[in-house]
Each structure stands twice: as structure tokens, then as C-alpha cells.
Motif scaffolding. Structure first.
Motif, mmCIF file in Angstrom:
data_model
loop_
_atom_site.group_PDB
_atom_site.id
_atom_site.type_symbol
_atom_site.label_atom_id
_atom_site.label_comp_id
_atom_site.label_asym_id
_atom_site.label_seq_id
_atom_site.Cartn_x
_atom_site.Cartn_y
_atom_site.Cartn_z
ATOM 1 N N ASP A 29 0.827 -1.209 0.000
ATOM 2 C CA ASP A 29 0.000 0.000 0.000
ATOM 3 C C ASP A 29 0.862 1.260 0.000
ATOM 4 O OD1 ASP A 29 -2.299 -1.510 -0.016
ATOM 5 O OD2 ASP A 29 -2.656 -1.342 2.145
ATOM 6 N N GLN A 30 1.952 1.244 0.780
ATOM 7 C CA GLN A 30 2.862 2.388 0.788
ATOM 8 C C GLN A 30 3.458 2.630 -0.599
ATOM 9 O OE1 GLN A 30 5.331 1.104 4.384
ATOM 10 N NE2 GLN A 30 5.365 3.326 4.611
ATOM 11 N N LEU A 31 3.877 1.542 -1.223
ATOM 12 C CA LEU A 31 4.457 1.641 -2.566
ATOM 13 C C LEU A 31 3.432 2.182 -3.547
ATOM 14 C CD1 LEU A 31 6.550 1.090 -4.770
ATOM 15 C CD2 LEU A 31 5.746 -1.285 -4.816
ATOM 16 N N ASN A 32 2.237 1.630 -3.537
ATOM 17 C CA ASN A 32 1.213 2.065 -4.476
ATOM 18 C C ASN A 32 0.821 3.524 -4.238
ATOM 19 O OD1 ASN A 32 0.929 -0.365 -5.943
ATOM 20 N ND2 ASN A 32 -0.324 -1.242 -4.323
ATOM 21 N N ASP A 33 0.795 3.939 -2.979
ATOM 22 C CA ASP A 33 0.481 5.340 -2.680
ATOM 23 C C ASP A 33 1.533 6.272 -3.272
ATOM 24 O OD1 ASP A 33 -1.798 4.613 -1.334
ATOM 25 O OD2 ASP A 33 -0.921 4.792 0.673
ATOM 26 N N LEU A 34 2.815 5.850 -3.206
ATOM 27 C CA LEU A 34 3.890 6.661 -3.784
ATOM 28 C C LEU A 34 3.739 6.764 -5.296
ATOM 29 C CD1 LEU A 34 7.324 5.804 -2.095
ATOM 30 C CD2 LEU A 34 6.248 8.053 -2.331
ATOM 31 N N LEU A 35 3.462 5.639 -5.939
ATOM 32 C CA LEU A 35 3.302 5.639 -7.395
ATOM 33 C C LEU A 35 2.098 6.484 -7.803
ATOM 34 C CD1 LEU A 35 4.049 1.852 -8.059
ATOM 35 C CD2 LEU A 35 5.568 3.780 -8.520
ATOM 36 N N LEU A 36 1.023 6.383 -7.045
ATOM 37 C CA LEU A 36 -0.160 7.211 -7.318
ATOM 38 C C LEU A 36 0.173 8.696 -7.169
ATOM 39 C CD1 LEU A 36 -2.852 5.093 -5.456
ATOM 40 C CD2 LEU A 36 -3.009 5.780 -7.850
ATOM 41 N N LYS A 37 0.916 9.031 -6.122
ATOM 42 C CA LYS A 37 1.258 10.429 -5.838
ATOM 43 C C LYS A 37 2.009 11.063 -6.998
ATOM 44 C CE LYS A 37 3.793 13.272 -2.482
ATOM 45 N NZ LYS A 37 4.574 13.248 -1.205
ATOM 46 N N TYR A 38 2.904 10.294 -7.619
ATOM 47 C CA TYR A 38 3.731 10.845 -8.695
ATOM 48 C C TYR A 38 3.264 10.394 -10.084
ATOM 49 C CZ TYR A 38 6.729 12.528 -4.995
ATOM 50 O OH TYR A 38 7.216 13.210 -3.887
ATOM 51 N N ASN A 39 2.082 9.791 -10.148
ATOM 52 C CA ASN A 39 1.477 9.373 -11.415
ATOM 53 C C ASN A 39 2.404 8.463 -12.219
ATOM 54 O OD1 ASN A 39 -0.556 9.256 -13.398
ATOM 55 N ND2 ASN A 39 0.330 10.962 -14.537
ATOM 56 N N LEU A 40 2.948 7.448 -11.553
ATOM 57 C CA LEU A 40 3.853 6.500 -12.192
ATOM 58 C C LEU A 40 3.169 5.147 -12.320
ATOM 59 C CD1 LEU A 40 7.099 7.343 -10.178
ATOM 60 C CD2 LEU A 40 6.339 8.326 -12.347
ATOM 61 N N ALA A 41 3.523 4.423 -13.374
ATOM 62 C CA ALA A 41 2.950 3.094 -13.589
ATOM 63 C C ALA A 41 3.748 2.041 -12.832
ATOM 64 C CB ALA A 41 2.925 2.770 -15.087
ATOM 65 N N SER A 42 3.060 0.984 -12.443
ATOM 66 C CA SER A 42 3.715 -0.147 -11.788
ATOM 67 C C SER A 42 3.852 -1.281 -12.797
ATOM 68 C CB SER A 42 2.879 -0.608 -10.589
ATOM 69 O OG SER A 42 3.476 -1.726 -9.960
ATOM 70 N N VAL A 43 5.090 -1.710 -13.036
ATOM 71 C CA VAL A 43 5.320 -2.780 -14.008
ATOM 72 C C VAL A 43 4.744 -4.093 -13.466
ATOM 73 C CG1 VAL A 43 7.068 -4.141 -15.226
ATOM 74 C CG2 VAL A 43 7.382 -1.677 -14.926
ATOM 75 N N ILE A 44 3.990 -4.783 -14.318
ATOM 76 C CA ILE A 44 3.439 -6.087 -13.970
ATOM 77 C C ILE A 44 4.215 -7.140 -14.746
ATOM 78 C CG2 ILE A 44 1.394 -7.558 -14.041
ATOM 79 C CD1 ILE A 44 -0.289 -4.987 -13.906
ATOM 80 N N VAL A 45 4.755 -8.121 -14.025
ATOM 81 C CA VAL A 45 5.549 -9.174 -14.654
ATOM 82 C C VAL A 45 4.778 -10.486 -14.592
ATOM 83 C CG1 VAL A 45 7.727 -10.444 -14.638
ATOM 84 C CG2 VAL A 45 7.686 -8.036 -13.966
ATOM 85 N N ASP A 46 4.605 -11.110 -15.750
ATOM 86 C CA ASP A 46 3.968 -12.425 -15.812
ATOM 87 C C ASP A 46 4.983 -13.402 -16.391
ATOM 88 O OD1 ASP A 46 2.443 -14.680 -16.111
ATOM 89 O OD2 ASP A 46 0.899 -13.756 -17.361
ATOM 90 N N ALA A 47 5.562 -14.204 -15.518
ATOM 91 C CA ALA A 47 6.581 -15.173 -15.943
ATOM 92 C C ALA A 47 6.064 -16.584 -15.712
ATOM 93 C CB ALA A 47 7.883 -14.957 -15.176
ATOM 94 N N ALA A 48 6.062 -17.397 -16.751
ATOM 95 C CA ALA A 48 5.588 -18.774 -16.636
ATOM 96 C C ALA A 48 6.392 -19.520 -15.584
ATOM 97 C CB ALA A 48 5.707 -19.486 -17.980
ATOM 98 N N GLY A 49 5.684 -20.236 -14.706
ATOM 99 C CA GLY A 49 6.361 -21.003 -13.680
ATOM 100 C C GLY A 49 6.750 -20.211 -12.459
ATOM 101 N N ARG A 50 6.664 -18.857 -12.563
ATOM 102 C CA ARG A 50 6.944 -18.015 -11.401
ATOM 103 C C ARG A 50 6.033 -16.797 -11.484
ATOM 104 N NH1 ARG A 50 12.102 -14.411 -9.338
ATOM 105 N NH2 ARG A 50 10.893 -13.540 -7.634
ATOM 106 N N ARG A 51 4.929 -16.870 -10.765
ATOM 107 C CA ARG A 51 3.954 -15.789 -10.863
ATOM 108 C C ARG A 51 3.788 -15.071 -9.522
ATOM 109 N NH1 ARG A 51 -0.991 -17.569 -14.605
ATOM 110 N NH2 ARG A 51 -0.537 -15.622 -15.671
ATOM 111 N N ASP A 52 4.853 -15.133 -8.693
ATOM 112 C CA ASP A 52 4.768 -14.504 -7.380
ATOM 113 C C ASP A 52 4.878 -12.985 -7.448
ATOM 114 O OD1 ASP A 52 7.360 -14.852 -8.233
ATOM 115 O OD2 ASP A 52 8.197 -15.314 -6.276
#
Length: 204
Positions: free
Chosen positions: A95-118
Motif C-alpha cells: 500500500d505504501q508503494l502504491n500510494d507513492l506511485l499514485l502520488k507521482y502518477n507513475l505506472a507499476s510494471v506487472i511481470v507475468d513469468a511462466a512457472g513463477r507468478r509470485d
């Protein structure tokens, strides 16, 4: 680069390793200024830039994020990838991280890797989705792409404005095949006419 690229092409420069991996965002203002100065000649062909932090950059260094975000020019879109799972395992930290990204209007990279989706979180922090899709040269790569088309459709209904979708493969010669499959279905679903890359199969 500007002159060689077609009118509808955009570059997504990756922030140099000296900033992300060597300095680890510490005392990087002058380096950032230099990087930005070298990107500005791309003008309207400059798309969303990409900051990828090393695997061992953990939430204990969270205080380094905001000074970097604050110094980054607001006119240049930026997507941020934090690869250590502790950024997402603890809801308070996430939540802290997302609040920072929201504050500065930055995108959060989403990674989808087969076999490792953590690291496959599904939180958008602005109207841009920046997705790094890692295939495994396996038939499931295509069904996972179908799932993404459905997810993107949901986000589009909720106000998604920009999509950056990057395809990687263990054997990279298969990446154009996945890209062609994705773009063809994307065009049909959203009524677009994005150019489908030529593949070895399409040349025969």
C-alpha cells in the motif's frame, strides 16, 4: 533513432544500470538529468520509460524511491519494476508503494513469468498498464495471452488509456509468433489496426 523510426513508433528507454543497479537510486539527480537530456530529442516518439530495480532491492530502501520520483520530470511517463517479492508480500508495504506511485502518477510494471507468478500483482496506479510477459516456449503461453486480453478488456472499461505489452521468450525467435497472435486478437477485440509483425511462418 528519431529519423529512422516510423511516425507511429515510440521508444521506451530503460533507465541505465548505473542508476538502478550501481547507485541504487542513491544520489542520482545529475545522472537522471543527463539521461533525460539524451532522451528529449526523441520528442513525440518518446514513450513510457522503464525503471527496473535489481532483485535484491528490498523495502528497507523505500526511502530512496520518493526523492527519485520527485526529481523525475513529470512530462516523461515512467514505469517502475520492483522485483523483490517483499514489496508485495506485506499488504502495508504494498500500500505504501502504491500510494507513492499514485502520488507521482507513475505506472507499476506487472511481470507475468511462466512457472513463477509470485510478482504477478494486478494493481494499476495510473491509466497506463506496463506488462512484461515472459513465455516458456510452451502451448500455455497462448492461453495466458488470452487471459490477458480479457483482463485488459476489463481495465479498458474502467478507464485504461495506454498499454505497453512486452513479450519475451526463452527462445526469442518465438517472440514474434506470440506477438503476432496477441496483436491479431487485440485488433479484433478492440477494433484497432496495429501492424502484425512478420514471422518466419508468415513469409512461407
Amino acid at each position: 533513432w528519431y529519423g529512422k523510426a516510423t511516425e507511429d513508433f515510440q521508444f521506451s528507454p530503460k533507465i541505465p544500470r548505473i542508476i538502478s543497479h550501481i547507485k541504487r537510486l542513491n544520489d542520482t539527480e545529475r545522472l537522471v538529468d543527463d539521461v533525460v537530456a539524451n532522451m528529449l530529442p526523441l520528442k513525440e516518439k518518446l514513450g513510457c520509460c522503464f525503471l527496473q530495480m535489481p532483485d535484491n532491492f528490498m523495502p528497507k530502501w523505500m526511502e530512496r524511491l520518493e526523492p527519485f520520483f520527485k526529481h523525475w520530470p513529470k512530462e516523461i511517463p515512467l514505469a517502475v519494476e520492483l522485483r523483490h517479492t517483499d514489496w508485495y508480500n506485506d499488504q502495508h508495504i504494498a500500500d505504501q508503494l502504491n500510494d507513492l506511485l499514485l502520488k507521482y502518477n507513475l505506472a507499476s510494471v506487472i511481470v507475468d513469468a511462466a512457472g513463477r507468478r509470485d510478482l504477478l500483482h494486478m494493481r494499476l496506479t495510473n491509466a497506463t498498464a506496463f506488462i512484461r510477459y515472459n513465455g516458456a516456449n510452451h502451448p500455455s503461453d497462448y492461453t495466458r495471452l488470452d487471459d490477458w486480453l480479457e483482463r485488459i478488456g476489463e481495465w479498458y472499461e474502467q478507464g485504461l488509456k495506454q498499454l505497453y505489452f512486452y513479450v519475451h521468450q526463452n527462445l526469442e525467435e518465438a517472440s514474434p509468433l506470440l506477438s503476432a497472435y496477441f496483436i491479431e486478437k487485440f485488433n479484433k477485440k478492440f477494433g484497432r489496426d496495429i501492424v502484425i509483425p512478420q514471422t518466419l511462418a508468415s513469409k512461407k
